[in-house]
Design a protein around this motif. Structure first.
Motif, mmCIF file in Angstrom:
data_model
loop_
_atom_site.group_PDB
_atom_site.id
_atom_site.type_symbol
_atom_site.label_atom_id
_atom_site.label_comp_id
_atom_site.label_asym_id
_atom_site.label_seq_id
_atom_site.Cartn_x
_atom_site.Cartn_y
_atom_site.Cartn_z
ATOM 1 N N LYS A 1 9.150 8.380 4.073
ATOM 2 C CA LYS A 1 9.820 7.774 2.917
ATOM 3 C C LYS A 1 9.095 6.510 2.478
ATOM 4 O O LYS A 1 8.853 6.298 1.276
ATOM 5 N N GLU A 2 8.732 5.671 3.435
ATOM 6 C CA GLU A 2 8.035 4.423 3.101
ATOM 7 C C GLU A 2 6.696 4.696 2.446
ATOM 8 O O GLU A 2 6.356 4.105 1.413
ATOM 9 N N HIS A 3 5.926 5.632 3.033
ATOM 10 C CA HIS A 3 4.620 5.963 2.455
ATOM 11 C C HIS A 3 4.764 6.575 1.062
ATOM 12 O O HIS A 3 3.957 6.298 0.167
ATOM 13 N N THR A 4 5.804 7.413 0.884
ATOM 14 C CA THR A 4 6.012 8.060 -0.414
ATOM 15 C C THR A 4 6.252 7.033 -1.507
ATOM 16 O O THR A 4 5.621 7.065 -2.571
ATOM 17 N N PHE A 5 7.163 6.100 -1.265
ATOM 18 C CA PHE A 5 7.450 5.076 -2.271
ATOM 19 C C PHE A 5 6.253 4.150 -2.488
ATOM 20 O O PHE A 5 5.996 3.708 -3.610
ATOM 21 N N ASN A 6 5.520 3.871 -1.417
ATOM 22 C CA ASN A 6 4.314 3.047 -1.573
ATOM 23 C C ASN A 6 3.276 3.756 -2.434
ATOM 24 O O ASN A 6 2.657 3.147 -3.317
ATOM 25 N N ASP A 7 3.069 5.057 -2.176
ATOM 26 C CA ASP A 7 2.074 5.815 -2.936
ATOM 27 C C ASP A 7 2.467 5.929 -4.406
ATOM 28 O O ASP A 7 1.636 5.730 -5.302
ATOM 29 N N GLY B 1 11.345 8.334 8.317
ATOM 30 C CA GLY B 1 11.363 6.975 7.807
ATOM 31 C C GLY B 1 9.978 6.530 7.337
ATOM 32 O O GLY B 1 9.843 5.904 6.277
ATOM 33 N N ARG B 2 8.966 6.869 8.121
ATOM 34 C CA ARG B 2 7.589 6.525 7.724
ATOM 35 C C ARG B 2 7.176 7.307 6.492
ATOM 36 O O ARG B 2 6.506 6.773 5.595
ATOM 37 N N GLN C 1 9.673 9.531 12.019
ATOM 38 C CA GLN C 1 8.639 10.125 11.169
ATOM 39 C C GLN C 1 9.107 10.233 9.725
ATOM 40 O O GLN C 1 8.342 9.939 8.787
#
Length: 215
Positions: free
Chosen positions: A63-69, A60-61, A58
């Motif tokens: 972190k990925e969503h944060t940088f994408n946003d 990891g997801r 969770q």
């Protein structure tokens, strides 16, 4: 010979209708021969690891969503307004309109030291040798901490940086500090995302804790 079926959630292995547990050597031990305390410990660890694995995925997801946003927002700024966020080292701060919530992106460099550090140590030793034994004991203590290696063979970086902040006019000391600066090299960097919030504008920021050790 009957095929063995492993049930990963419980750690048990079924051979026909009989249950076994593999030990640390790979031997199959009949369940009825495993001590109750060992069985309870096994179940406790498996339960905790089940939650930990899910939480790790969770995060990891997240972190990925944060940088994408944040990346999408910055791309919009660049496209629509020709504007960018952040300073020269990539540190950035994003805040809600009401000033109550904040996301900080910080870039931390990993510093290592080259061979020039040994030159600096020699020059510093010359200074310490000429200074009287009872003078500047606090400086001697910092030097000792700076160049004593830890268990991993690493020098004390914090103490090295303390040496750089000392205001000493001795020409050899100045050359030693120059050698330390020349020895410094960035060998990598990590990007950290930290979230903060507060209840009112005059209140201190409160970190939203994700680190297990600080929760």
């Amino acid at each position: 010979m009957q095929a063995a079926t492993e049930t990963r959630a419980t750690g048990k292995v079924l051979v026909g209708d009989k249950a076994y547990m593999p030990d640390a050597k790979g031997n199959l031990v009949p369940v009825e021969m495993v001590k109750a305390t060992e069985m309870l410990e096994d179940e406790t660890v498996r339960t905790i690891l089940g939650y930990a694995t899910d939480l790790s995925a969770q995060i990891g997801r997240f972190k990925e969503h944060t940088f994408n946003d944040l990346g999408a927002f910055e791309a919009l700024l660049a496209q629509e307004y020709g504007a960018t966020k952040g300073g020269a080292k990539g540190n950035k701060t994003f805040m809600t309109f009401d000033g109550m919530k904040m996301v900080k992106v910080q870039v931390a460099d990993t510093i290592d030291f080259g061979a020039q550090l040994q030159i600096a140590k020699s020059l510093i030793d010359e200074c310490l040798t000429e200074w009287s034994a009872d003078s500047r004991p606090e400086i001697r203590a910092i030097v000792t901490r700076a160049f004593n290696t830890d268990k991993e063979g690493q020098i004390n970086r914090a103490a090295i940086f303390m040496l750089l902040r000392l205001d000493i006019a001795d020409e050899r000391w100045q050359r030693a500090m120059a050698a330390i600066r020349d020895a410094m090299r960035v060998v990598g960097s990590k990007i950290y995302v930290r979230c903060y919030e507060r209840d009112r504008l005059d209140a201190d920021w409160r970190a939203v804790t994700i680190d297990l050790a600080k929760a």
